[in-house]
Design an enzyme around this catalytic site. Sequence first.
Site, PDB file in Angstrom:
ATOM      1  N   ARG A  99      -6.171 -34.392  28.694  1.00  0.00           N
ATOM      2  CA  ARG A  99      -6.821 -34.249  27.388  1.00  0.00           C
ATOM      3  C   ARG A  99      -8.135 -33.481  27.470  1.00  0.00           C
ATOM      4  NH1 ARG A  99      -4.541 -37.860  23.819  1.00  0.00           N
ATOM      5  NH2 ARG A  99      -6.268 -37.564  22.398  1.00  0.00           N
ATOM      6  N   TRP A 119     -13.546 -32.648  26.818  1.00  0.00           N
ATOM      7  CA  TRP A 119     -13.249 -31.245  26.530  1.00  0.00           C
ATOM      8  C   TRP A 119     -14.348 -30.831  25.559  1.00  0.00           C
ATOM      9  CZ3 TRP A 119     -12.180 -28.101  22.318  1.00  0.00           C
ATOM     10  CH2 TRP A 119     -11.606 -26.862  22.605  1.00  0.00           C
TER      11      TRP A 119
END
Length: 635
Positions: free
Chosen positions: A47, A94
């Site tokens: 992710r 992220w």
Amino acid sequence: MLCFVKVIQFIGIWLQKIFTMCGITGYVGYKNASPILLEGLRKLEYRGYDSAGLALLNGSQLYLEKRKGRVSVLADEMQKHPFRAQTGISHTRWATHGEVTDANAHPHLSSDGNFALVHNGIIENYESIKKFLSAEGYSFSSQTDSEVLANLIAYHYARRTDEKCESRFLEAVRKALMHVEGTYGIAVLCRFFPKQIVAARKGSPLLIGVGKDEMLVSSDVLGFAGRAKNVIYLEDSQVASIAPENCDIVTIGNKQIDFVVSKIDWELENADLAGASHYMEKEIFEQPKALENAIRGRISDDLSTAQLGGINMTPNELRQIDRILFCACGTAWHACLAAEHLIEKYARIPVEVEYASEFRYRNAPLDKSTLVFVISQSGETIDTLEALRESKRKGFKTLAITNSVGSTISRESDGGLYQYAGKEIGVASTKAFTSQVAISLLLALYIGRMRDLSFAEGREIVKAVKSLPAMAEEVLKLAPKIQEIAKKYAKFDDFLFLGRLSEFPVALEGALKLKEISYIHAEAYPAGEMKHGPIALVCPECPTVVFANTDDVLPKIISNAQEIKARKGPVIAITNSPEDFEKSADDIIPLPKVHEALCPIISTIPAQLLAYYIALERGCDVDKPRNLAKAVTVE
Ligand code: G6P
């Protein structure tokens, strides 16, 4: 009180109604939290992997460790400074707001040191909140929007003067969230409540794992690292107070929620490498199995059609449909394009394909008899989810194809079809794509047989569909040959991919795979368009991959390959007519002859292998390509 209102076992049907891009994990129980959190984070690295961090709470002591880089960097650091605690939260990032630095890594502490927060999503009004909080004396040490939320919670907590009961913590989070615009999945610790995590979501997935005398929080069941048997899917605008043995959920507006506890099917969620070098390799080779799972129980030999109960529509309702609109992002969008070809060809219904990110804002005029279909491997892509919501808001029937049982998209659509492809971890999607196309073919067959597709034509397609797993197996045997070809071409920095009709989406997908994992510039065109521009790129340093498996246009694409050869462009032909390319192709990947309906599936597999082996040759990190993340839950 933990209220097990309904325990639902996912048994292979689409459960109707009941049902950043960062990774969050949380643990509250009686075990040492740190290794559990790190294990969860490792599973969630798909992710995002810019930075990682954790916050642990022992008594009123809050310990924080965060590092730029992968989870392994954080784990090394934790080896050096072990800290025992039975409550903690962690995060793999992220980056959205703020560069990739230690300071911008999560968790974030409130400036009074009382709260630690991990966040997935984007707080859109963070600038104005920051201004307000700065005036109130709160300070900031990162550039992130998330730190603002940690301080806003601290602010609301400090405003209360009642005793320090657990509800005061929950209340502070709830009040803070009432002022937040944007999306979030959050998990919060408070120094005064060593056995409590408060979690909330809006737009970003968040799940609560129910274990034995322990509870976990995660963005995905994988983050529970096998510890929980049951899961509570937090819904948008819900806030949960989580303790080892119980959980309490209210809405942001303070309405008590009777939540549902579902059983986790760990067989579907299995995500081990199983001896493969990379998840991408493993998943490419899992395609025969994934295809088998996609079609299992969905074919009727007697009627020469498909049986798709999950879409929850009667034949009569389906006959009222005049148009299908497909929405998705990335690879799933390519699957939609393949679906367009298959459905228009076999079911004779007009299909439109939209980028979900465009559709949700463009207010497209839709006919009332339009059926909206979204495709999403993760079932959590925010643009696709919002396109679905926009369509529902307008009153359209919405269906979904997704690989993620219990995902937000599966819960919010009116019905749909699960892929059962098994967990896909590799950031570059492979088995999910071919499985989505296989399901689209079943859809074309199903609707087609209600319209103009004859019994005999249906029978041919049924026969073809049943051969799919074996055909995929056959193509995978080409891997050593494709690896040799990859060695020859790995040095090039530009590629063209050409395909026609249902192989144009394949060309797009082949080019995307190469871009994603090898960082090679690749463009895809319908082969006939080549002469209208892209041919200018053709030269000895720009190889072209040509897909040539569709009989209707085979002579045309043979000519296209010759046009490239005449201009000294290297040609790799992926074709079931190898003899036709002897003169024009430098290298040929020979495919078995299959029913045309299978072409977009069968010819994608060599393109995936080519991209994979080229990336290996170039020494790229195949499973964690730069800048990408698997589930994009921010806009
Ligand atoms: C991201 C991934 C892609 C994926 C796309 C859509 O961009 O990197 O591989 O195709 O999201 O994901 P979904 O889960 O909705 O299929």
